[in-house]
Design an enzyme around this catalytic site. Structure first.
Site, short mmCIF file in Angstrom:
data_model
loop_
_atom_site.label_atom_id
_atom_site.label_comp_id
_atom_site.label_asym_id
_atom_site.label_seq_id
_atom_site.Cartn_x
_atom_site.Cartn_y
_atom_site.Cartn_z
N PRO B 156 20.80 59.60 83.17
CA PRO B 156 20.01 59.44 82.00
C PRO B 156 20.46 60.05 80.72
CG PRO B 156 18.53 60.09 83.58
CD PRO B 156 20.11 60.22 84.17
N TYR B 157 20.40 59.33 79.69
CA TYR B 157 20.81 59.80 78.28
C TYR B 157 20.06 59.68 77.27
CZ TYR B 157 24.20 60.50 74.45
OH TYR B 157 24.83 61.04 73.29
N VAL B 295 13.97 58.76 85.50
CA VAL B 295 14.02 58.79 84.29
C VAL B 295 12.75 58.69 83.74
CG1 VAL B 295 14.82 57.20 82.33
CG2 VAL B 295 15.81 56.91 84.54
N TYR B 500 17.63 84.59 71.16
CA TYR B 500 18.85 83.75 70.89
C TYR B 500 20.16 84.45 70.43
CZ TYR B 500 19.15 78.96 70.35
OH TYR B 500 19.56 77.38 70.47
#
Lengths: 680, 580
Positions: B156-157, B295, B500
């Site tokens: 899946p993209y 998906v 981060y």
């Protein structure tokens, strides 16, 4: 200094500078008031002694422990907290620059009088200067004399490096005025026997961790715990080491830098005091009055002192793959918890590594080499006939070459002729030997005129003092010789040429003498390899895949090395015998044990029954006696009984006899237990 | 090309870098940095301080360029391995597809440094053999059924913004790999104003979703830094987190209902009850499954009325430690604004380098005055101070009240309010920082970011140790210039924070910079884990961080996940090999 001279001294590329030279030609007052402006620590701003104490008293860790202790003892938390405050008052340092200056001034005066020179390696100081800016630094000197105590601070002050806070024993704090001066010079004080005092442990460990976490001042402590009375390294103590390392294990600092420092003395101030202590004369309590009385030692010459700052070690690098830091992930940071077994093993290993590096960084003096040779002569010869000066000098030069081959660092003055070097060593140590009409004799204390006769025991004691002093100076060289010497001993005892057999016996010797000589755990094969290479380098053995064969021409090396260790073998055997002899006794206290050994040794020396009398003098040393007891416990031939207040020991005579037999080669090496890391 | 949707994407997006083709940083002829295009607030502006900062920080020079290959060399893309039966049947159901090299190469990567670096060098590894564009849930069901029937591998993209190597085709895969592009499934199917939910197709891109909802007066409030390009389905399958999660929650708090097509069929719940006690929540098998189970096609999400008022803010702290203590206190009092982020000193400096040219003497005078006040009057050390950026949202009165509360807390930790501008610039930086990486790569500087979550008592330790580890590793691995190693605290929680990290270095003189960079990143992750940080807060595991899964969730945990995979997808149709 010419290159060849440097090689001769075995100091290699290090640039040693005499820091007293400058002190002798410029004002001490000027030195004390110099601008002290060390490079700041990058990890955070400086923090005062008061801040440190406040942070400790506010810490969650301490509050948790206080709560626990209050629960256990039934007293109120406030009261326990108060107690913690008192402990902290007794413990904490109060580093003040003015006092460092005062200390520096006094120290300049004193050491100029005591020592002709103090050599310090400049490149070591330079790397240290860099290191203190990056990570918390732990200075780890060896401990041979009380002079060690402030010398590091003095040097760092002189070279603009932050002065350390120093772990010291509480008795020092109790000295009038001096205790306070030390405290303000950066000393903090730890009780000798803490036992299971939970609150004390908590305050101490959090205090130490706090200093490391803040990182702006180096921490200095003696990993050996005590001053070594034999000038040999002691088995490292792990409590302090663990406290110091914990901030790294818990990720509270990125890294910790350990700096092994080797302090070597031509002549140790306390030499005769130490020998007497070993013979059972109790150590005088540290007191200011005592210190003043001792000021007569200031009249004498103690030669030079060498301070060698070792390469900084990164704890992070050393612990790679040895420590799983995520051990602490699932508990609060400040929860008091036992370190993992892995962490303990790592702490012990690191402590041994540091002691090993202290040894390798020590400089061997000409006198120490001479002591190695002198002590191999029978005592009666030394005391009565004397030893030919020419023989001694010739052999000393032979030994010098050998230890250089072994890669040791030597402190052999390059400027003067060899003979002058050696005779000045003798005259520096006239308390032990003296030179008369081409012969060297043992110095013995004069008998007070009032008394016409001395008892035979007193006679032994009079001889034993200089002999133990001599042994102590011999010990200064042992670290460079002990591995090849153990191999030589293995060769002599087993009469084997088989590498694996020799290795087994070598390991057995390491095991038995683990309290005498410090070996890094898990390093057996490397130690053995090093021993082989040493003996090979001076042509004493040929080595092949399977064999280690003695070469005929150089048997004197093997003989010398064997004789070097013989006193230890003899002492141990004698004490083993003593433990087994007492027919009915199965259980004894340490006191009884020491008395029995002492009595037996005295009897044997006086009867002249033992083949070599000198060797048994070392049996009289309480240090040796205690080491044997620890060795027997470690080898499980003696069991510690914890039934009463006083430790009692129960002996397994069969096991002791087995060790005795193994040690004289009656048990073939292949029957000895296989070494844990046999990788040959 | 079969449909215009994908042509659109190609035209406006870079094929070998971040974001829109028209938006990029460059050094103009005068050597000044500027940002091209018209899309962002910074677009068309000159950034006079950037060059000095760039050269000074990295030892880089505008003379030493390392330009990217300008065009994709289609011959470098391997010929597709097609499963003819699958292709035939696909044609018969009328789902658009393509096996053009550009389409395939575009969907064969995410945005990890090594992926982009290879593309810039014109190197293309294993890419999908074809791309399909389902238009709706039913299309997906048909495609998955066909894939099962013909044993092809589906990946899946969504938005393609993965930074965990999740989109890389496993090189060991021998079957035909089909990239299932959800971009055509981008409609809001309904909005339920009574329950404040919206039912949305999972292929919708973040910014479109917000824009469309805004038209009706609503928003989801889910704003991950990648929201310009990332998709709803992607958020669900990676457990995404948004900047304003303090008000709106993370993706797992926002979803009410999920529909996913798996090889075993469709998985979904029967109702939209706000909370259920029906065994382990099946949503949590889907959330974070990273495309290994199926998906995601449709999602029902919570929505909120668009806030009446927004206000940025910033606070300067004398040092990072004080800043973290303040954030901790804010979290403790549970009064965090929509967003609160704390940058360290390095990032503070970086932020300054991105200040656009000042138009009036008055503003530059004011700036000078502020600087004087903070450093001289308040005695902040410019090499230690750091800044927190804030975003408040809600009704005006409450925002102002809230603002005061937060500034009062900050004051207790030595924080000084430093204005709205600084705050706003901080958030803008978030969207352009990815573009800056491309600029760096033009001049031998490579950069990457990674994240973690960590309990409060370890925040400082993790920050310090990881930054130091990056510096030490770079040195050990032969990097000739000192690296940039920086961090910020981007989210606060009751029990910890999200941190981060950014690191970047000049790789001139290194023969294999990507390998060095990978070693450094690996070491940094080890350091995070050793200090009690998590494997990931919101980037996911993908293939990049798979090796640490076992130690992260335990042997049994891996077994549980594996058994779900084995049941749902026994033939490994969803064969991207992420996670396990």
């Amino acid at each position: 200094m010419k290159a060849s001279d440097r090689d001769l001294r075995g100091m290699k590329d290090d640039e040693f500078v005499d820091i007293l030279e400058e002190r002798r030609c410029s004002s001490d007052l000027g030195h004390a008031f110099r601008t002290f402006n060390p490079q700041p620590y990058k990890g955070g701003p400086p923090c005062s002694a008061a801040d440190l104490n406040k942070a400790l008293l506010d810490s969650h860790f301490l509050h948790r422990v206080v709560k626990e202790v209050a629960m256990e003892t039934g007293s109120s938390q406030e009261k326990v907290m108060e107690e913690a405050g008192e402990i902290l008052v007794e413990m904490s340092h109060n580093l003040h620059l003015p006092f460092i200056r005062l200390m520096g001034y006094t120290f300049s005066k004193v050491i100029k009088r005591l020592f002709t020179s103090i050599f310090v390696n400049m490149d070591g100081l330079n790397t240290l200067q860099q290191a203190v800016q990056e990570n918390p630094v732990i200075l780890m000197p060896n401990h041979r004399s009380y002079v060690d105590f402030l010398i590091i601070s003095y040097i760092l002050f002189t070279y603009d490096i932050p002065v350390p806070v120093i772990a010291a024993g509480v008795p020092l704090a109790e000295m009038k005025i001096v205790g306070e001066i030390l405290r303000r010079s950066g000393a903090f004080f730890i009780r000798r026997s803490i036992g299971s005092d939970k609150l004390y442990w908590a305050v101490l460990s959090e205090y130490v961790r706090g200093i490391v976490r803040h990182g702006f001042a180096p921490v200095e402590f003696y990993v050996e715990g005590l001053r070594s009375r034999t000038l040999k390294s002691l088995t490292p103590k792990l409590g302090m080491m663990q406290m110091v390392l914990e901030p790294y294990f818990k990720g509270e600092v990125f890294d910790i830098t350990l700096v092994p420092i080797s302090i070597s003395y031509d002549r140790v101030l306390e030499e005769s005091l130490l020998a007497r202590e070993l013979l059972g004369v109790p150590k005088p309590k540290e007191s200011t009055a005592g210190l003043l009385k001792a000021s007569r030692v200031l009249q004498e010459d103690y030669g030079s002192m060498q301070v060698n700052f070792g390469q900084p070690l990164s704890v992070r690098k050393l612990c790679e793959g040895k420590i799983n830091r995520s051990y602490y992930n699932l508990v609060p940071r400040d929860l008091p918890m036992k370190p993992s077994a892995e962490a303990l093993a790592c702490v012990s290993w690191l402590a041994h590594v540091v002691v090993g590096l202290q040894e390798r960084g020590s400089l061997i003096s000409p006198w120490s080499l001479m002591a190695c040779l002198l002590i191999q002569e029978p005592t009666t010869v030394l005391a009565e006939q004397g030893l030919l000066w020419d023989d001694l000098t010739e052999k000393t030069l032979w030994l010098r070459k050998m230890v250089l081959d072994f890669g040791a660092r030597l402190n052999w003055p390059g400027e003067a002729p060899n003979s002058a070097v050696m005779s000045s060593a003798i005259s520096l140590h006239r308390s032990i030997v003296y030179l008369k009409a081409g012969r060297v004799y043992l110095t013995q204390e004069e008998v007070p005129l009032r008394r016409h006769r001395i008892s035979p025991e007193e006679g032994v004691f009079r001889t034993a003092v200089p002999v133990l002093m001599l042994a102590a100076y011999r010990n200064q060289s042992l670290h460079a010789l002990v591995r090849p010497a153990m191999l030589a001993m293995s060769i002599c005892i087993t009469r084997s040429t088989q590498r694996d057999e020799l290795f087994r016996f070598f390991c057995f010797l390491q095991e038995v003498f683990a309290n005498e000589f410090i070996f890094i755990p898990g390093n057996l094969s490397q130690d053995f390899e090093e021993a082989c290479l040493c003996l090979n380098s001076c042509g004493a053995v040929y080595i092949s895949e399977q064999e280690v064969r003695v070469s005929e021409q150089s048997s004197e090396v093997i003989t010398f090395l064997q004789k070097l260790l013989q006193p230890f073998i003899d002492s141990y055997q004698l004490i083993f015998r003593c433990v087994c002899e007492e027919e009915q006794v199965q259980v004894f206290t340490e006191k009884q044990f020491l008395a029995a050994v002492r009595a037996l040794a005295l009897k044997l020396i006086l009867s002249g029954e033992t083949e070599s009398e000198l060797h048994t003098y070392e049996t009289l040393s309480s240090d040796t006696q205690k080491n044997v007891l620890s060795a027997l416990c470690r080898l499980e031939a003696v069991a510690k009984l914890r039934t009463s207040e006083i430790n009692e020991f129960k002996v397994n005579k069969a096991a002791v006899r087995r060790i005795t037999d193994a040690l004289c080669g009656k048990i073939p090496p292949q029957m000895l237990q296989a070494p844990p890391d046999a990788r040959l | 090309c079969v449909i215009c949707g994908n042509a659109w994407r190609h035209e406006v997006m870079k094929w070998n870098g971040w974001g829109y083709s028209d938006s990029r940083f460059l050094f103009n002829k005068k050597g000044q940095a500027e940002f091209t295009g018209k899309r962002y607030k910074l677009s068309g502006m000159i950034l006079p301080a950037l060059k000095d900062w760039f050269e000074g920080t990295f030892g880089a020079s505008l003379q030493h360029k390392s330009p990217a290959t300008p065009l994709l060399n289609t011959s470098a893309v391997q010929a597709p391995t097609l499963n003819q039966d699958f292709v035939e049947e696909l044609k018969s159901i009328g789902v658009p597809f393509s096996h053009e090299a550009e389409d395939r190469a575009f969907r064969g990567h995410g945005h990890c440094l090594h992926e982009i670096f290879a593309l810039r060098e014109g190197k293309i590894g294993r890419v999908p053999d074809m791309v399909v564009w389902p238009n709706c849930h039913n299309d997906v069901e048909k495609i998955v059924a066909l894939a099962c029937k013909h044993n092809v591998c589906l990946i899946p993209y969504g938005g393609g913004t993965s930074v965990s190597s999740a989109l890389e085709c496993p090189p060991e895969e021998t079957r035909s790999i089909v990239s299932l592009d959800t971009s055509q499934m981008n409609r809001i199917l309904w909005i339920d104003e009574k329950n404040l939910t919206a039912h949305v197709e999972a292929g919708i891109i973040g910014q479109d979703l917000e824009r469309l909802l805004n038209e009706s007066g609503y928003c989801t409030g889910h704003e991950p830094d990648s929201m310009e390009f990332s998709s709803l389905g992607g958020w669900v399958s990676t457990r995404a987190s948004g900047m304003k999660k303090n008000i709106y929650g993370n993706i797992e708090d926002l979803v009410v209902h999920i529909k996913m097509v798996t090889p075993q069929g469709v998985i979904e719940k029967s109702c939209q009850g706000p909370r259920m006690s029906t065994g382990p929540d099946i949503h949590h098998f889907i959330l974070g499954s990273e495309g290994t189970l199926g998906v995601v096609t449709e999602v029902t999400m919570k929505i909120r009325p668009v806030p009446e008022y927004q206000k940025y803010g910033s606070v300067v702290f004398p040092n990072f430690e004080q800043g973290v203590a303040c954030l901790r206190e804010v979290a403790k009092q549970r009064c965090a604004p929509a967003s609160i982020r704390l940058m360290d000193n390095e990032q503070f400096m970086f932020g300054h380098a991105l200040k656009p040219q000042v138009s009036s003497i008055f503003t530059s005078f004011l700036d000078g005055l502020k600087k004087f006040y903070i450093t001289k009057f308040k005695g902040f050390d410019p090499s230690r101070l750091c800044v927190a950026t804030l975003l408040f949202e809600g009704n005006r009165e409450k925002v102002l009240q809230h603002e005061k509360q937060v500034y009062d807390i900050a004051a207790k930790f030595g924080g000084l309010a430093a204005g709205e501008d600084n705050g706003q610039r901080g958030y803008m930086l978030t969207f352009v920082i990815a573009y800056l990486r491309d600029l760096g790569m033009d001049y031998y500087v490579i950069a990457e970011s990674f994240e973690t979550s960590v309990p409060w008592d370890r925040v400082l330790d993790v920050c310090r140790n990881v930054k130091a580890r990056v510096v030490r590793e770079c040195k050990d691995k032969g990097v000739q210039f000192s690296p940039l190693s920086s961090c910020r605290v981007t989210q606060t929680y009751d029990a910890g924070a999200c941190v981060y990290f950014y690191f970047a270095f000049n790789y001139r003189g290194l023969s294999d910079p990507v390998h060095v960079y990978e070693q450094v990143e690996h070491a940094a992750r080890e350091e995070i884990l050793a200090n009690g940080g998590s494997l990931s807060h919101h980037h996911g595991v993908g293939k990049l961080r798979k090796e640490w899964m076992r130690e992260t969730v335990s042997e049994v945990g891996v077994g549980m996940l594996q058994s779900v995979k084995d049941y749902v997808d026994p033939k490994n149709i969803f064969g991207n090999r992420n996670l396990l």
